[in-house]
Design an enzyme around this catalytic site. Structure first.
Site, mmCIF file in Angstrom:
data_model
loop_
_atom_site.group_PDB
_atom_site.id
_atom_site.type_symbol
_atom_site.label_atom_id
_atom_site.label_comp_id
_atom_site.label_asym_id
_atom_site.label_seq_id
_atom_site.Cartn_x
_atom_site.Cartn_y
_atom_site.Cartn_z
ATOM 1 N N ASP A 241 48.234 77.371 94.694
ATOM 2 C CA ASP A 241 47.072 76.570 95.058
ATOM 3 C C ASP A 241 46.986 76.475 96.579
ATOM 4 O O ASP A 241 47.988 76.206 97.255
ATOM 5 C CB ASP A 241 47.232 75.169 94.437
ATOM 6 C CG ASP A 241 45.985 74.320 94.599
ATOM 7 O OD1 ASP A 241 45.224 74.213 93.619
ATOM 8 O OD2 ASP A 241 45.791 73.774 95.705
ATOM 9 N N ILE A 242 45.777 76.690 97.109
ATOM 10 C CA ILE A 242 45.605 76.587 98.567
ATOM 11 C C ILE A 242 45.653 75.099 98.941
ATOM 12 O O ILE A 242 45.014 74.270 98.283
ATOM 13 C CB ILE A 242 44.264 77.208 99.011
ATOM 14 C CG1 ILE A 242 44.187 78.672 98.551
ATOM 15 C CG2 ILE A 242 44.104 77.112 100.525
ATOM 16 C CD1 ILE A 242 42.893 79.375 98.908
ATOM 17 N N GLU A 285 40.359 77.299 93.630
ATOM 18 C CA GLU A 285 41.226 77.806 94.701
ATOM 19 C C GLU A 285 42.646 78.023 94.188
ATOM 20 O O GLU A 285 43.615 77.990 94.933
ATOM 21 C CB GLU A 285 41.146 76.888 95.924
ATOM 22 C CG GLU A 285 41.992 75.653 96.014
ATOM 23 C CD GLU A 285 41.987 74.654 94.882
ATOM 24 O OE1 GLU A 285 41.402 74.913 93.814
ATOM 25 O OE2 GLU A 285 42.624 73.608 95.060
HETATM 26 N N1 LIG Z 1 34.418 77.794 99.096
HETATM 27 C C1 LIG Z 1 34.792 77.656 97.846
HETATM 28 N N2 LIG Z 1 35.395 76.513 97.468
HETATM 29 C C2 LIG Z 1 35.834 76.379 96.204
HETATM 30 C C3 LIG Z 1 35.660 77.401 95.254
HETATM 31 N N3 LIG Z 1 36.194 76.982 94.078
HETATM 32 C C4 LIG Z 1 36.674 75.745 94.293
HETATM 33 N N4 LIG Z 1 36.473 75.387 95.571
HETATM 34 C C5 LIG Z 1 36.800 74.111 96.234
HETATM 35 O O1 LIG Z 1 38.198 73.935 96.241
HETATM 36 C C6 LIG Z 1 38.412 72.547 96.478
HETATM 37 C C7 LIG Z 1 39.621 72.090 95.685
HETATM 38 O O2 LIG Z 1 39.909 70.794 96.101
HETATM 39 P P1 LIG Z 1 41.036 69.890 95.458
HETATM 40 O O3 LIG Z 1 41.196 70.279 94.003
HETATM 41 O O4 LIG Z 1 40.714 68.481 95.758
HETATM 42 O O5 LIG Z 1 42.351 70.322 96.134
HETATM 43 P P2 LIG Z 1 42.743 70.483 97.665
HETATM 44 O O6 LIG Z 1 41.723 69.947 98.614
HETATM 45 O O7 LIG Z 1 43.109 71.916 97.842
HETATM 46 O O8 LIG Z 1 44.009 69.566 97.783
HETATM 47 P P3 LIG Z 1 45.486 69.897 97.311
HETATM 48 O O9 LIG Z 1 45.396 70.839 96.176
HETATM 49 O O10 LIG Z 1 46.060 68.556 96.915
HETATM 50 O O11 LIG Z 1 46.198 70.468 98.479
HETATM 51 C C8 LIG Z 1 37.124 71.835 96.080
HETATM 52 O O12 LIG Z 1 36.508 71.323 97.240
HETATM 53 C C9 LIG Z 1 36.263 72.945 95.491
HETATM 54 O O13 LIG Z 1 34.886 72.754 95.779
HETATM 55 C C10 LIG Z 1 34.987 78.596 95.678
HETATM 56 O O14 LIG Z 1 34.789 79.547 94.914
HETATM 57 N N5 LIG Z 1 34.592 78.684 96.959
#
Ligand SMILES: Nc1nc2c(ncn2[C@@H]2O[C@H](COP(=O)(O)OP(=O)(O)OP(=O)(O)O)[C@@H](O)[C@H]2O)c(=O)[nH]1
Length: 372
Positions: A241-242, A285
């Site tokens: 996970d990013i 992500e």
């Molecule tokens: N740009 C983009 N964002 C995405 C995509 N799929 C998911 N996201 C974003 O990824 C983010 C995931 O956020 P969270 O699940 O809160 O996790 P996080 O901010 O990485 O926090 P931690 O996992 O706790 O480090 C959300 O803002 C989604 O909108 C995509 O295909 N493109």
């Protein structure tokens, strides 16, 4: 390895070769039937030994072609471009064609006109009849066509009579028509193959990152699970996970977020060095990796290399503790058993990922499951 949304040329080429081998049996029978008809027709007016020798050569040449196709039916992965295979195929095709073509030299001169016409007719039928068998390889067909008809065309041209010239001209036009038909049919076949493999790869690939998609992961993971269970070998799953990706999106915008996802996906893809390993986009992500036949320690080291590879990209992320884009990884390893639930391993990797996040992100956590 990760699957890409491009058509794998080996798939197409392997199908071409499979197509070429598939009809070898029909080709053998058709060749034999034509040879028998010619032999019977000329039996009363030609030297029997000569005819029988020729018939035996036809059987040997087309038998060799059939045996070769049979032996290589299951080995078409290298496709038509597979070096030695192609050369062998061309040689056998040329020999088969020349066996027919040789009749222009050793049969035709001794025949009277109606029999000569019948021989030309049989050569035409034989070359036209082979066309559907060679749609996958029109150049090979052209070689066959030339070997069957060119000797007769030359004999007719050298014969210095006007009917012979006319017949030679007709054979040239006939050959040209067959060659054009072969290339047109080949074009149609290639279009269908490209469409088929194009659809196949589009359905299995994530459009943004070009990695395998969730569906491919689900299918592959079940297969790998069963394979590992049968062989009693370890299987590992890593969830990735990013870190703080929401903040990345909020700060740099969604489009930059997409670019970041692609960069991370490419870095993960580059880490996959064994052909059986799979990295897929798990959703949002998150990414998932399946590693076969690696101990927990080895797989954890692999995961650490992935973490370093992404950190090494140096993608600026001001809202992340490290100042650049990082990932957290949770992995789990087990030796599967058919009675176990494959989802448990993914759940264990998810637990490990949760621990990695809780412990401050940008790290690998591991969980080894011992099955009973
Ligand atoms: N740009 C983009 N964002 C995405 C995509 N799929 C998911 N996201 C974003 O990824 C983010 C995931 O956020 P969270 O699940 O809160 O996790 P996080 O901010 O990485 O926090 P931690 O996992 O706790 O480090 C959300 O803002 C989604 O909108 C995509 O295909 N493109």
């Amino acid at each position: 390895m990760a699957m890409l949304a491009v058509i794998n040329p080996h798939n197409v080429s392997a199908q071409q070769l499979a197509q070429l081998h598939r009809y070898a049996g029909i080709g053998f029978l058709a060749n034999l039937t034509n040879a028998l008809i010619l032999t019977l027709f000329l039996w009363s007016i030609t030297d029997h030994i000569r005819l029988l020798l020729w018939l035996a050569t036809v059987v040997a040449a087309s038998g060799a072609r059939l045996a070769y196709a049979h032996a290589h039916r299951r080995n078409v992965r290298g496709g038509l471009a597979g070096g030695n295979q192609s050369l062998m195929m061309l040689s056998l095709t040329a020999i088969n064609g020349l066996v027919w073509g040789s009749t222009a030299l050793f049969l035709h001169p001794a025949l009277t006109e109606p029999y000569q016409l019948f021989l030309i007719f049989m050569l035409s039928i034989t070359s036209a009849g082979a066309l559907p068998l060679y749609i996958a390889a029109p150049a090979t067909y052209l070689l066959y066509l030339s070997c069957v008809l060119v000797p007769m065309i030359l004999v007719l041209l050298l014969g210095s009579d006007s009917v012979g010239y006319l017949m030679a001209l007709m054979l040239v036009i006939f050959s040209g028509t067959l060659a054009i038909t072969a290339w047109t049919m080949h074009h149609g076949l290639m279009e269908s193959l490209h469409k088929y493999f194009g659809y196949q790869s589009l359905a299995s690939v994530d459009g943004l990152t070009q990695l395998a998609n969730r569906r491919t992961f689900d299918e592959t993971y079940r297969d790998e699970w069963n394979r590992a269970a049968r062989a009693s070998l370890p299987l590992s799953v890593i969830l990735i996970d990013i870190d703080n990706f929401k903040k990345y999106n909020d700060h740099y915008g969604h489009q930059e977020g997409d670019t970041c996802l692609r960069e991370v996906a490419n870095a993960l893809g580059r880490c996959m060095r064994r052909s059986g390993d799979l990295v897929a986009r798990y959703g949002g992500e998150e990414f998932v990796v399946v590693l076969y036949q690696m101990t927990g320690d080895e797989a954890a080291r692999y995961a650490e290399q992935m973490r370093e590879a992404v950190a090494g990209l140096g993608l600026v992320h001001e809202r992340n503790e490290a100042g650049h884009v990082t990932i957290s990884l949770g992995g789990a390893t087990c030796i599967p058993h058919s009675r176990d639930n494959p989802d448990d391993l993914v759940r264990a990797a998810d637990d490990a990922l949760y621990r990695a996040k809780e412990a401050g992100r940008d790290q690998v956590c591991w969980k080894s499951i011992l099955t009973t």
